[in-house]
Design a protein around this motif. Sequence first.
Motif, PDB file in Angstrom:
ATOM      1  N   THR A 127      95.860 116.406 119.073  1.00  0.00           N
ATOM      2  CA  THR A 127      96.853 116.006 118.063  1.00  0.00           C
ATOM      3  C   THR A 127      96.315 114.879 117.196  1.00  0.00           C
ATOM      4  O   THR A 127      96.670 114.776 116.025  1.00  0.00           O
ATOM      5  CB  THR A 127      98.167 115.493 118.701  1.00  0.00           C
ATOM      6  N   HIS A 128      95.459 114.048 117.779  1.00  0.00           N
ATOM      7  CA  HIS A 128      94.978 112.862 117.075  1.00  0.00           C
ATOM      8  C   HIS A 128      93.535 112.981 116.599  1.00  0.00           C
ATOM      9  O   HIS A 128      92.978 112.020 116.080  1.00  0.00           O
ATOM     10  CB  HIS A 128      95.167 111.626 117.955  1.00  0.00           C
ATOM     11  N   HIS A 129      92.914 114.128 116.814  1.00  0.00           N
ATOM     12  CA  HIS A 129      91.578 114.349 116.255  1.00  0.00           C
ATOM     13  C   HIS A 129      91.743 115.007 114.882  1.00  0.00           C
ATOM     14  O   HIS A 129      92.623 115.843 114.705  1.00  0.00           O
ATOM     15  CB  HIS A 129      90.773 115.293 117.145  1.00  0.00           C
ATOM     16  N   SER A 130      90.901 114.610 113.942  1.00  0.00           N
ATOM     17  CA  SER A 130      90.907 115.336 112.659  1.00  0.00           C
ATOM     18  C   SER A 130      89.523 115.934 112.496  1.00  0.00           C
ATOM     19  O   SER A 130      88.599 115.262 112.070  1.00  0.00           O
ATOM     20  CB  SER A 130      91.247 114.409 111.498  1.00  0.00           C
ATOM     21  N   LEU A 131      89.390 117.171 112.865  1.00  0.00           N
ATOM     22  CA  LEU A 131      88.082 117.823 112.868  1.00  0.00           C
ATOM     23  C   LEU A 131      88.086 119.095 112.026  1.00  0.00           C
ATOM     24  O   LEU A 131      87.146 119.883 112.062  1.00  0.00           O
ATOM     25  CB  LEU A 131      87.660 118.133 114.316  1.00  0.00           C
TER      26      LEU A 131
END
Lengths: 322, 276
Positions: A127-131
């Motif tokens: 949810t908190h990774h932006s990949l």
Amino acid sequence: MNNVLLQKVEGNKIHNRKVASETLLELAKKDRDILVLTSDSRGSASLVPFADALPEQLVEVGIAEQNIVGIAAGLASAGKKPFVASPACFLSMRSIEQIKVDVAYSQMNVKLIGISGGVSYGALGMTHHSLQDLAVTRAIPGLHVMMPADRHETKKMFQALVNYETPVYVRIGRNPVNDCYQSDEYEFEIGKAVTMNEGNDITFIAIGETVRIALDSAEKLAQVGIHCRVINMHTIKPLDEEVIIKAAKETGNIITLEEHSVYGGLGSAVTEVVSQNYPVPVRILGIHDEPAVTGKTPEVFNHYGLSVESVSKVTKEMINYG
Amino acid sequence: MEESTFLKRKAIEIRMDFVKMIYEAGTGHTGSSLSNTDILVALFYKVMNLDPKNPKWGERDRYVQSKGHAVESYWAVLADKGFFPKEELKTYSQFQSRLIGHPNNKVPGVEVNTGALGHGLAVSVGMALAAKKDSKSYRVFTLMGDGEQAEGSIWEAAMAGAHYKLDNLVGIIDRNRLQITGSTDDVLSNEPLDEKWRSFGWEVIEVDGNDMDQLVDVLSETPRVTGKPTLVLANTLKGKGISFAENTVGWHHHVPTKAEFDQAMDELSKQLEVFV
Ligand SMILES: Cc1ncc(C[n+]2csc(CCOP(=O)(O)OP(=O)(O)O)c2C)c(N)n1
Ligand SMILES: [Mg+2]
């Protein structure tokens, strides 16, 4: 030849988000139309000093990432210069339709600052990774996309953004990164890649925090006589195609490095150019197509081969060394 | 031991478990987790029909933690209930642990992955609707934050919940009046919250969200009104249980220092002693 730039400084404790917000504060003091928008995110964006100094130029919208982009578009339509500062994971996903329609399609002068990008929040999960943000934003017509390598480049980039009319998505990380540049005394141009190290045996093309890994790898490989070109592709759109084609012609092999999925980001962008202009082998280093492993940022980087060891190994494989 | 005493003690023990876990890992949402601990204990130890040995049991009540960041209280409760070994709490936030910083359904007892605010209620509407379609009697409980109420998706789900007359759905708002930046009134005012939910077609009931007896009374009685979803507005203290963390903005994700940790454990132990 930019060797003066290759002055890596160790132990930097100043994170890019702090530099970004200081630069914005400096510029906003002189231009009342510069507004910063936050979504309960001013602490994470290091914008508390900005809010204290210029409360009239900070618009807080609460935890509402779709609303923040719509509001920014409206402000821009009235001549304001809004900078939206919200976690990259939410800004690039939750608000993507507002970005596509209200900002990019309508060509509103909105700057979207995705903070704590990539795996900055390594242990917080997908949810908190932006990949996927490069892949998604890069595919939207009319939206430019950038990522600074260190604090000096962050400053140069934000100075340039203020007078840049096109909508832009910028991703910055959360944690301090070691410097790639000696200082901010150099020419920065949006859309123009920087060759950080010369070499003709292979080219590393990197973006954001992986630039430093590419530089460190080049330094290590130089000790065994392998001379690596290092290109800092701070702007992934518009892409500096010329520098890529030149590298393909002059060095043959290319490795790309990014804190992003191996799908759709820098590796894809480089491959699109190379395959259609001057095909050479390209290896794409990045996060595999899976919910990224969780842990501290360096642990995640190492796991996916974003490390000097791994880059060196892949380099030797590609050029049949030893 | 009387049940009410058991539950009150349990809430303190759970607080001790996860404050230790946060302290040792060096990361966590201390204030947020302390805020909703009593709600979780009421649900998991009294109100909900669950079988830790059979976490996928079809008739189980569903719990969805929309305010996913308060995962520390959730991990401590699931471990204590036996969904996974308590030992595993030591791995929280470590490299490749499944006990990450948000609910993750690789862990038994977690229905759906959360952490991005504003998602839980829509998923819960889907779960509750499925129960209706299958003529099952399970209920769905969804815990939300009050800062989270700014997400428009919550209100889309609220409309759907009322439209489909989901009287098997209970939304709970942890009304601690704080979010990361400051008070909910300052950041983005949401009052009158009760009237908003009422006008969206929900049965609204207010409780003291740190009062175990009240929580058990109210949460056990579901559905409250046939044909309507229920919204429990639980007035809480963020940081509840640790005097210097209570109602303090900075404690949203503050990790206690050594001195703070020692004092916190001391205070919590003293609260336990009241019940011996
Ligand atoms: C979509 C989304 N935006 C932002 C965040 C970052 N965030 C995590 S917790 C939080 C504050 C939550 O406040 P509240 O809902 O009041 O919960 P509390 O901890 O007070 O119970 C924010 C903004 C997030 N997790 N998801
Ligand atoms: Mg709150």
